[in-house]
Design a protein around this motif. Sequence first.
Motif, PDB file in Angstrom:
ATOM      1  N   PRO A 153       0.799  -1.239   0.000  1.00  0.00           N
ATOM      2  CA  PRO A 153       0.000   0.000   0.000  1.00  0.00           C
ATOM      3  C   PRO A 153       0.828   1.284   0.000  1.00  0.00           C
ATOM      4  O   PRO A 153       0.310   2.338  -0.363  1.00  0.00           O
ATOM      5  CB  PRO A 153      -0.815  -0.111   1.308  1.00  0.00           C
ATOM      6  CG  PRO A 153      -0.731  -1.532   1.725  1.00  0.00           C
ATOM      7  CD  PRO A 153       0.597  -2.016   1.238  1.00  0.00           C
ATOM      8  N   THR A 154       2.091   1.219   0.406  1.00  0.00           N
ATOM      9  CA  THR A 154       2.841   2.447   0.679  1.00  0.00           C
ATOM     10  C   THR A 154       4.130   2.616  -0.126  1.00  0.00           C
ATOM     11  O   THR A 154       4.624   3.739  -0.266  1.00  0.00           O
ATOM     12  CB  THR A 154       3.210   2.512   2.173  1.00  0.00           C
ATOM     13  OG1 THR A 154       3.927   1.309   2.526  1.00  0.00           O
ATOM     14  CG2 THR A 154       1.960   2.621   3.040  1.00  0.00           C
ATOM     15  N   LEU A 155       4.675   1.529  -0.642  1.00  0.00           N
ATOM     16  CA  LEU A 155       6.005   1.595  -1.251  1.00  0.00           C
ATOM     17  C   LEU A 155       6.062   2.572  -2.412  1.00  0.00           C
ATOM     18  O   LEU A 155       7.055   3.287  -2.616  1.00  0.00           O
ATOM     19  CB  LEU A 155       6.423   0.200  -1.712  1.00  0.00           C
ATOM     20  CG  LEU A 155       7.874   0.053  -2.164  1.00  0.00           C
ATOM     21  CD1 LEU A 155       8.833   0.346  -1.024  1.00  0.00           C
ATOM     22  CD2 LEU A 155       8.113  -1.344  -2.717  1.00  0.00           C
ATOM     23  N   GLY A 156       4.999   2.633  -3.200  1.00  0.00           N
ATOM     24  CA  GLY A 156       4.987   3.500  -4.362  1.00  0.00           C
ATOM     25  C   GLY A 156       5.188   4.963  -4.031  1.00  0.00           C
ATOM     26  O   GLY A 156       5.725   5.726  -4.854  1.00  0.00           O
ATOM     27  N   ALA A 157       4.776   5.383  -2.847  1.00  0.00           N
ATOM     28  CA  ALA A 157       4.973   6.786  -2.455  1.00  0.00           C
ATOM     29  C   ALA A 157       6.458   7.124  -2.398  1.00  0.00           C
ATOM     30  O   ALA A 157       6.879   8.224  -2.784  1.00  0.00           O
ATOM     31  CB  ALA A 157       4.314   7.053  -1.102  1.00  0.00           C
ATOM     32  N   HIS A 158       7.264   6.178  -1.933  1.00  0.00           N
ATOM     33  CA  HIS A 158       8.706   6.404  -1.861  1.00  0.00           C
ATOM     34  C   HIS A 158       9.325   6.399  -3.260  1.00  0.00           C
ATOM     35  O   HIS A 158      10.253   7.164  -3.533  1.00  0.00           O
ATOM     36  CB  HIS A 158       9.339   5.336  -0.979  1.00  0.00           C
ATOM     37  CG  HIS A 158       8.773   5.282   0.408  1.00  0.00           C
ATOM     38  ND1 HIS A 158       9.088   6.208   1.378  1.00  0.00           N
ATOM     39  CD2 HIS A 158       7.878   4.437   0.973  1.00  0.00           C
ATOM     40  CE1 HIS A 158       8.427   5.923   2.493  1.00  0.00           C
ATOM     41  NE2 HIS A 158       7.686   4.852   2.272  1.00  0.00           N
ATOM     42  N   ILE A 159       8.805   5.547  -4.124  1.00  0.00           N
ATOM     43  CA  ILE A 159       9.318   5.500  -5.494  1.00  0.00           C
ATOM     44  C   ILE A 159       9.021   6.812  -6.211  1.00  0.00           C
ATOM     45  O   ILE A 159       9.878   7.352  -6.935  1.00  0.00           O
ATOM     46  CB  ILE A 159       8.706   4.294  -6.230  1.00  0.00           C
ATOM     47  CG1 ILE A 159       9.171   2.989  -5.572  1.00  0.00           C
ATOM     48  CG2 ILE A 159       9.077   4.315  -7.714  1.00  0.00           C
ATOM     49  CD1 ILE A 159       8.468   1.745  -6.064  1.00  0.00           C
TER      50      ILE A 159
END
Length: 460
Positions: free
Chosen positions: A396-402
């Motif tokens: 749910p969250t990794l894409g925000a860092h990418i």
Amino acid sequence: MSPDPISKASPIVIVGAGVFGLSTAIHLAKRGYTNVKLLDKQPYHDSKYSYDKGYINKIIRAAYGSQVEYQELATDAIASWESWNEEIKSGKTLPPALLGSPPKTDCSSTTRDTIANMTKVGLRETQVVWNNPDDVDRATKQGFGFAVNPFNRKNNFGVLDTQGGFVYADRACCFALHQAKALGVNLILGGMKGTFSNFLGEANSHITGVRTADGVSHCAELMIMACGGWTPTLVPQLDNVCETTAGGVCIFQLPPDSTLWDRFAPENFPTWTYDMRNGESGGLYGFARDSHGAVKIGYRGTKFTNPQTQADGTARSIPITRWTQQSTRQLPLTAARVIKNFVQDFLPELIPCATKTRLCWYTDSFDNNFVLDFVPGVRGLMVATGGSGHGFKFLPTLGAHIVDRIEGNQNPYLHFWDWRSLRSGMKPYNNIMEGVDSERSLHRQGLTKHDSLKELRSSL
């Protein structure tokens, strides 16, 4: 090489609709990028990421020993998983609940560091030390008594992480795919139209898109390769940074309407790990039964490889799956032996239920951290890979860092996921790129004789 800033209307193509690709697509769309395309050779809109077509349940944990940063990231991800569950319960979307209810129990020395770090952030009560009577009493009152020492071990040391548990991997990916579509991501899934063929542009200097197996060119200002176990082969610059490895999995099929059905029900049996850093003889994990009565036990103590010599003469490990070549459902004897011995010692009632086995493929980095960065020296090319067996929980969250990486934003975690190399004197977490002569190579492994543990079961 970091590209020039791109506009919100710039074409971005992601190859791979697994965890890293889905999460990246979702967060790009949430940040206002309007021209995002997601490609995958699998028809996930039809297969629904089902177990029979490749996906299995995954562990959720906040316990990370001394790795405080991952503890923080996991705690944040768990909150997002719960938010997804609430959204589903509201009736706005169709997929069923994602996050399973059983807590996670761990038999490992790293749990001492976890206790210390959870205490520092005020989360000590989420951790239950099995041989601490006050902890056990608290867990029992909270309804978690069944998860304290579920194997009835004489050396009763372990920790129950009441924040952890498991996620229904197929449902989670279906929900993420649903989100991506609802946010306007262009999904091209299945068959030749979704299958990567080759890059457009100059492979060693500037990538301008991708051509799929149907001959169609997809131009992009930014290409993001998030292809799981196939990424190191498609992006050879990852040599000595990441390698594709396999673990062994055994499925125990419970007879319905039996005492075992209740014994291993999610409300009666926890998600668990056992001696995850104990080399060849440890590295076990498992789950309660699913709705079909399947109990999964996995082995990662040895990370097996399948090195194949590529056109440039370099041997790179590639997955063996039903979609690439004749797959194997046999297990390396090492994996079968460790699983068998564990079940014999701690869960002997499962022995008659062993039915089938498989290999489960991962992409390991040498230091067990992800690689979320631009490929050095190549404009327009980025990788999101190196899940190293613990990436799924961050869906749910990794894409925000990418997206922070793409935008050049300040982010306290990105340095862990920089493009990097193994420095002299550094001891790797994972030994990678050992080639065909490696003791871990499937070429050198004895395998079980059948697509199951039948011969092992008969020997018990």
